[in-house]
Design a protein around this motif. Structure first.
Motif, mmCIF file in Angstrom:
data_model
loop_
_atom_site.group_PDB
_atom_site.id
_atom_site.type_symbol
_atom_site.label_atom_id
_atom_site.label_comp_id
_atom_site.label_asym_id
_atom_site.label_seq_id
_atom_site.Cartn_x
_atom_site.Cartn_y
_atom_site.Cartn_z
ATOM 1 N N TYR A 223 0.842 -1.207 0.000
ATOM 2 C CA TYR A 223 0.000 0.000 0.000
ATOM 3 C C TYR A 223 0.877 1.256 0.000
ATOM 4 O O TYR A 223 0.621 2.215 -0.728
ATOM 5 C CB TYR A 223 -0.907 -0.024 1.235
ATOM 6 C CG TYR A 223 -2.057 0.965 1.181
ATOM 7 C CD1 TYR A 223 -3.272 0.601 0.616
ATOM 8 C CD2 TYR A 223 -1.919 2.250 1.700
ATOM 9 C CE1 TYR A 223 -4.333 1.498 0.569
ATOM 10 C CE2 TYR A 223 -2.974 3.154 1.660
ATOM 11 C CZ TYR A 223 -4.176 2.761 1.094
ATOM 12 O OH TYR A 223 -5.224 3.655 1.044
ATOM 13 N N GLY A 224 1.949 1.204 0.818
ATOM 14 C CA GLY A 224 2.883 2.338 0.863
ATOM 15 C C GLY A 224 3.576 2.553 -0.472
ATOM 16 O O GLY A 224 3.765 3.682 -0.918
ATOM 17 N N LEU A 225 3.940 1.453 -1.125
ATOM 18 C CA LEU A 225 4.621 1.545 -2.425
ATOM 19 C C LEU A 225 3.683 2.050 -3.521
ATOM 20 O O LEU A 225 4.118 2.660 -4.492
ATOM 21 C CB LEU A 225 5.185 0.169 -2.811
ATOM 22 C CG LEU A 225 6.396 -0.303 -1.990
ATOM 23 C CD1 LEU A 225 6.623 -1.805 -2.162
ATOM 24 C CD2 LEU A 225 7.650 0.468 -2.388
ATOM 25 N N LEU A 226 2.381 1.782 -3.357
ATOM 26 C CA LEU A 226 1.398 2.219 -4.363
ATOM 27 C C LEU A 226 0.915 3.654 -4.131
ATOM 28 O O LEU A 226 0.245 4.228 -4.981
ATOM 29 C CB LEU A 226 0.185 1.273 -4.357
ATOM 30 C CG LEU A 226 0.443 -0.141 -4.883
ATOM 31 C CD1 LEU A 226 -0.749 -1.048 -4.587
ATOM 32 C CD2 LEU A 226 0.746 -0.121 -6.376
ATOM 33 N N LEU A 254 -9.587 2.599 -4.189
ATOM 34 C CA LEU A 254 -8.986 2.091 -5.428
ATOM 35 C C LEU A 254 -8.852 0.559 -5.312
ATOM 36 O O LEU A 254 -8.830 0.027 -4.200
ATOM 37 C CB LEU A 254 -7.610 2.730 -5.655
ATOM 38 C CG LEU A 254 -7.619 4.231 -6.001
ATOM 39 C CD1 LEU A 254 -6.193 4.741 -6.166
ATOM 40 C CD2 LEU A 254 -8.418 4.501 -7.271
ATOM 41 N N PRO A 255 -8.772 -0.140 -6.436
ATOM 42 C CA PRO A 255 -8.764 -1.620 -6.384
ATOM 43 C C PRO A 255 -7.430 -2.201 -5.899
ATOM 44 O O PRO A 255 -6.747 -2.927 -6.615
ATOM 45 C CB PRO A 255 -9.070 -2.017 -7.829
ATOM 46 C CG PRO A 255 -8.608 -0.869 -8.647
ATOM 47 C CD PRO A 255 -8.782 0.368 -7.815
ATOM 48 N N PHE A 256 -7.099 -1.913 -4.663
ATOM 49 C CA PHE A 256 -5.854 -2.422 -4.070
ATOM 50 C C PHE A 256 -5.803 -3.952 -4.081
ATOM 51 O O PHE A 256 -4.752 -4.553 -4.320
ATOM 52 C CB PHE A 256 -5.717 -1.892 -2.635
ATOM 53 C CG PHE A 256 -4.583 -2.524 -1.868
ATOM 54 C CD1 PHE A 256 -3.267 -2.120 -2.082
ATOM 55 C CD2 PHE A 256 -4.822 -3.540 -0.950
ATOM 56 C CE1 PHE A 256 -2.214 -2.706 -1.385
ATOM 57 C CE2 PHE A 256 -3.768 -4.139 -0.261
ATOM 58 C CZ PHE A 256 -2.469 -3.724 -0.477
ATOM 59 N N GLY A 257 -6.972 -4.577 -3.831
ATOM 60 C CA GLY A 257 -7.018 -6.043 -3.758
ATOM 61 C C GLY A 257 -6.546 -6.719 -5.040
ATOM 62 O O GLY A 257 -5.949 -7.801 -4.987
ATOM 63 N N ASP A 258 -6.780 -6.078 -6.180
ATOM 64 C CA ASP A 258 -6.331 -6.668 -7.458
ATOM 65 C C ASP A 258 -4.813 -6.698 -7.533
ATOM 66 O O ASP A 258 -4.220 -7.665 -8.017
ATOM 67 C CB ASP A 258 -6.890 -5.864 -8.645
ATOM 68 C CG ASP A 258 -8.411 -5.959 -8.735
ATOM 69 O OD1 ASP A 258 -8.971 -6.892 -8.121
ATOM 70 O OD2 ASP A 258 -9.018 -5.094 -9.389
ATOM 71 N N VAL A 259 -4.188 -5.612 -7.054
ATOM 72 C CA VAL A 259 -2.719 -5.548 -7.090
ATOM 73 C C VAL A 259 -2.149 -6.581 -6.116
ATOM 74 O O VAL A 259 -1.172 -7.274 -6.425
ATOM 75 C CB VAL A 259 -2.226 -4.122 -6.727
ATOM 76 C CG1 VAL A 259 -0.707 -4.025 -6.866
ATOM 77 C CG2 VAL A 259 -2.904 -3.068 -7.601
ATOM 78 N N TRP A 260 -2.786 -6.690 -4.938
ATOM 79 C CA TRP A 260 -2.355 -7.679 -3.940
ATOM 80 C C TRP A 260 -2.470 -9.101 -4.505
ATOM 81 O O TRP A 260 -1.554 -9.921 -4.349
ATOM 82 C CB TRP A 260 -3.189 -7.521 -2.667
ATOM 83 C CG TRP A 260 -3.030 -8.653 -1.694
ATOM 84 C CD1 TRP A 260 -3.956 -9.596 -1.377
ATOM 85 C CD2 TRP A 260 -1.861 -8.972 -0.916
ATOM 86 N NE1 TRP A 260 -3.445 -10.479 -0.445
ATOM 87 C CE2 TRP A 260 -2.160 -10.120 -0.152
ATOM 88 C CE3 TRP A 260 -0.597 -8.398 -0.803
ATOM 89 C CZ2 TRP A 260 -1.241 -10.710 0.723
ATOM 90 C CZ3 TRP A 260 0.319 -8.983 0.063
ATOM 91 C CH2 TRP A 260 -0.012 -10.115 0.818
ATOM 92 N N ALA A 261 -3.574 -9.378 -5.182
ATOM 93 C CA ALA A 261 -3.763 -10.719 -5.763
ATOM 94 C C ALA A 261 -2.690 -11.011 -6.804
ATOM 95 O O ALA A 261 -2.145 -12.125 -6.864
ATOM 96 C CB ALA A 261 -5.157 -10.822 -6.383
ATOM 97 N N GLU A 262 -2.346 -9.998 -7.601
ATOM 98 C CA GLU A 262 -1.293 -10.180 -8.609
ATOM 99 C C GLU A 262 0.064 -10.423 -7.934
ATOM 100 O O GLU A 262 0.855 -11.269 -8.375
ATOM 101 C CB GLU A 262 -1.243 -8.941 -9.525
ATOM 102 C CG GLU A 262 -0.171 -8.976 -10.608
ATOM 103 C CD GLU A 262 -0.351 -10.136 -11.614
ATOM 104 O OE1 GLU A 262 -1.473 -10.645 -11.755
ATOM 105 O OE2 GLU A 262 0.665 -10.531 -12.234
#
Ligand SMILES: [Mn+2]
Length: 290
Positions: A223-226, A254-262
């Motif tokens: 989250y910090g990096l994004l 924002l769709p943080f969960g998508d980035v986490w899943a990736e």
């Protein structure tokens, strides 16, 4: 580990005192203990090829207002000097000291306060360890990181979740965890910090606690990096605080969960929702039989 002195029933804890005790035998026992811990940490570092953190925290203090604050702190200083007089290769072991504002049973005076250890660490070239549950409830470690890093090459963190007055609950992906991780990113400190978590809560599955805590720390760092930190800094520098607030708030949906899943997929680990059954099966098939 942090133990409440009320439950710290070791026979060599006398009147809530260890390294700062007026009794030399008590101090000597804990000095020997501290030296032994450092020897073990050095061995770990040597064998594993990664630096082992040896953190010193003690429960010493008094329930009521003391008559002498200086004496126990003098003893503590001398005890630490003795423990740290043994020199090891810094590739193997990193020494840290951890303060605390207060504890149950020692409400009026904590020998190893934040000021004590911050000064001790600065003077002796070792690390300060900040425990997110060891400050006043309105005081946050995220605000301390930049100050510490301006004067120190490295920093140790015990990232925990305080409830009321103490640490030791499994961390949640909450605002302060995000802020703390974002500060590490903003301060370019990811290579300078030792991040320690804790999993003391025995009322929940131990492995799940570990997975939840570790993943939450990783989520917070992601989250910090994004977070568009450079852009937000520019807004702050031009006194556009409205824009800072608006952007930080809108980031939350924002769709943080998508980035986490990736991130999980690229690291070949289960995405959220796919790991819990592995743990319940293990609990059923292995743990329950012990
Ligand atoms: Mn701690």
């Amino acid at each position: 580990l942090d133990f409440n002195p009320t439950f710290f029933s070791h026979r060599n804890v006398k009147n809530n005192m260890t390294l700062s005790s007026p009794d030399k035998d008590i101090r000597d026992f804990w000095i020997a203990h501290g030296k032994a811990c450092r020897k073990i940490a050095n061995y770990f570092g040597e064998e594993l090829g990664i630096t082992a953190l040896d953190d010193i925290w003690i429960p010493d203090g008094t329930k009521d207002v003391p008559a002498d604050r200086l004496g126990p702190r003098q003893h503590l200083k001398e005890s630490l000097d003795e423990i740290l007089s043994v020199k090891y290769d810094r590739k193997n072991i990193a020494d840290a000291v951890e303060g605390k504002v207060f504890g149950i049973g020692v409400e009026s005076y904590t020998v190893g306060s934040h000021e004590f250890y911050m000064n001790y660490a600065a003077k002796n070239g070792i690390m300060c360890l900040l425990d997110t549950g060891h400050y006043h409830p309105t005081e946050v470690v995220s605000d301390k990181i930049s100050s510490m890093l301006l004067f120190n090459d490295s920093l140790a963190l015990h990232v925990s979740r305080p409830v009321r007055w103490d640490s030791d609950h499994v961390i949640k992906f909450d605002d302060e965890l995000k802020e703390l991780a974002t500060e590490l990113v903003r301060c370019n400190a990811l290579g300078k910090v030792f991040i320690g978590l804790d999993f003391f809560d025995a009322s929940i599955n131990r492995i799940a606690a570990w997975v939840i805590g570790m993943r939450n720390m990783q989520k917070a760092l992601l989250y910090g990096l994004l977070t568009p930190n450079r852009h937000l800094k520019e807004a702050q520098d031009s006194a556009d605080f409205t824009r800072v607030l608006q952007q930080l708030e809108e980031m939350k949906t924002l769709p943080f969960g998508d980035v986490w899943a990736e991130f999980c997929k690229r690291n070949e680990v289960p995405v959220d929702g796919q790991w819990y059954s592995v743990i319940t099966d293990y609990e059923k098939d292995v743990l329950s039989k012990r």
